[in-house]
Design a protein around this motif. Sequence first.
Motif, PDB file in Angstrom:
ATOM      1  N   GLY A 176       4.893  95.569  28.051  1.00  0.00           N
ATOM      2  CA  GLY A 176       4.555  96.995  28.713  1.00  0.00           C
ATOM      3  C   GLY A 176       3.278  97.332  28.120  1.00  0.00           C
ATOM      4  N   LEU A 177       2.194  98.265  28.669  1.00  0.00           N
ATOM      5  CA  LEU A 177       1.308  98.887  27.848  1.00  0.00           C
ATOM      6  C   LEU A 177       1.554  99.933  28.140  1.00  0.00           C
ATOM      7  N   ARG A 178       2.313 101.210  27.534  1.00  0.00           N
ATOM      8  CA  ARG A 178       2.386 102.599  27.571  1.00  0.00           C
ATOM      9  C   ARG A 178       1.842 102.921  27.118  1.00  0.00           C
ATOM     10  N   THR A 179       1.457 104.277  28.264  1.00  0.00           N
ATOM     11  CA  THR A 179       0.615 105.121  27.806  1.00  0.00           C
ATOM     12  C   THR A 179       1.323 106.436  28.284  1.00  0.00           C
ATOM     13  N   THR A 180       1.024 107.408  27.482  1.00  0.00           N
ATOM     14  CA  THR A 180       2.171 108.818  26.969  1.00  0.00           C
ATOM     15  C   THR A 180       1.087 109.615  27.322  1.00  0.00           C
ATOM     16  N   ALA A 181       1.208 110.697  28.382  1.00  0.00           N
ATOM     17  CA  ALA A 181       0.171 112.134  27.803  1.00  0.00           C
ATOM     18  C   ALA A 181       1.198 112.935  28.495  1.00  0.00           C
ATOM     19  N   THR A 182       1.143 113.996  27.424  1.00  0.00           N
ATOM     20  CA  THR A 182       1.560 115.751  27.754  1.00  0.00           C
ATOM     21  C   THR A 182       1.595 115.768  28.977  1.00  0.00           C
ATOM     22  N   LEU A 183       2.332 116.820  30.470  1.00  0.00           N
ATOM     23  CA  LEU A 183       1.763 117.750  31.722  1.00  0.00           C
ATOM     24  C   LEU A 183       1.725 118.711  30.841  1.00  0.00           C
ATOM     25  N   ASP A 184       0.706 119.871  31.322  1.00  0.00           N
ATOM     26  CA  ASP A 184       0.751 120.734  31.106  1.00  0.00           C
ATOM     27  C   ASP A 184       2.135 121.684  31.282  1.00  0.00           C
ATOM     28  N   VAL A 185       2.137 122.739  30.601  1.00  0.00           N
ATOM     29  CA  VAL A 185       3.673 123.496  30.427  1.00  0.00           C
ATOM     30  C   VAL A 185       3.638 124.362  31.355  1.00  0.00           C
ATOM     31  N   ARG A 186       2.696 124.591  32.647  1.00  0.00           N
ATOM     32  CA  ARG A 186       2.671 125.501  34.212  1.00  0.00           C
ATOM     33  C   ARG A 186       3.906 124.434  34.653  1.00  0.00           C
ATOM     34  N   ILE A 187       3.337 123.344  35.104  1.00  0.00           N
ATOM     35  CA  ILE A 187       4.023 122.599  35.777  1.00  0.00           C
ATOM     36  C   ILE A 187       5.883 123.049  35.774  1.00  0.00           C
ATOM     37  N   GLY A 188       6.758 123.230  34.792  1.00  0.00           N
ATOM     38  CA  GLY A 188       8.137 123.124  34.562  1.00  0.00           C
ATOM     39  C   GLY A 188       8.456 124.100  33.270  1.00  0.00           C
ATOM     40  N   ALA A 189       9.787 124.590  33.235  1.00  0.00           N
ATOM     41  CA  ALA A 189      10.321 125.122  32.841  1.00  0.00           C
ATOM     42  C   ALA A 189       9.840 124.275  31.157  1.00  0.00           C
ATOM     43  N   GLU A 190      10.183 123.205  31.103  1.00  0.00           N
ATOM     44  CA  GLU A 190      10.802 122.174  30.083  1.00  0.00           C
ATOM     45  C   GLU A 190       9.381 121.419  29.631  1.00  0.00           C
ATOM     46  N   PRO A 191       9.257 120.807  28.746  1.00  0.00           N
ATOM     47  CA  PRO A 191       7.851 120.033  28.639  1.00  0.00           C
ATOM     48  C   PRO A 191       8.126 118.688  29.373  1.00  0.00           C
ATOM     49  N   ARG A 192       6.988 118.218  30.145  1.00  0.00           N
ATOM     50  CA  ARG A 192       7.225 117.236  31.598  1.00  0.00           C
ATOM     51  C   ARG A 192       6.082 115.936  30.343  1.00  0.00           C
ATOM     52  N   TYR A 193       6.607 114.437  30.640  1.00  0.00           N
ATOM     53  CA  TYR A 193       5.518 113.860  30.268  1.00  0.00           C
ATOM     54  C   TYR A 193       5.342 112.776  31.175  1.00  0.00           C
ATOM     55  N   LEU A 194       3.395 112.706  31.572  1.00  0.00           N
ATOM     56  CA  LEU A 194       3.556 111.301  32.622  1.00  0.00           C
ATOM     57  C   LEU A 194       3.178 110.329  31.777  1.00  0.00           C
TER      58      LEU A 194
END
Length: 181
Positions: A138-156
């Motif tokens: 699997g080729l995994r691409t991870t990007a940080t989501l906008d911090v305004r979306i939730g209280a904690e960091p989330r990743y796409l």
Amino acid sequence: VRMRHRGGGFRWLDVATQVVRNAVGEPAQLRTAWRDVTDRVKAEQERDAALEMIRSVWNSSPIGIAVCDARGVIEEANHALCVMLGRRRNDVVGRRLHTFLHPDHHRLDTVIAPAEDGAGPHQSESRYVRPDGTPFWGLRTTATLDVRIGAEPRYLVHLQDVTVRRIAHEKLIYTASHDPL
């Protein structure tokens, strides 16, 4: 309420009414206030259309998509990811993405989050394993989501099955180094 404006177009109006009673408590008057809310209604319609577009991309994508928390726990997973992992949605959501890795790759792929230095998305290739024991690359691409979306960091996370490409690449390397000429 939707009403036709004198110019021919339509306007959305918010109507508030109040019954005014006389001294003995009988209805004596009806007060009505009209407020033009056309811009708000249009903004809501645009928001709904954008959400529907996102939902369509999520559901129609041939690439696995997940939203993970900072520990790599999958909060949301699309159908393509579940199919790729060979599991039902409820067997994917709530588990760490790391748990689906092939045992040989656990120590090599320990971090879900890309660097916080703003370097952009992080890509890596790892082997994953399905419940029947079938591995896939699997080729995994991870990007940080906008911090305004939730209280904690989330990743796409996008996960693409690259097994065919990987096998073809390995065959090419083998052929190049084992050429009988």
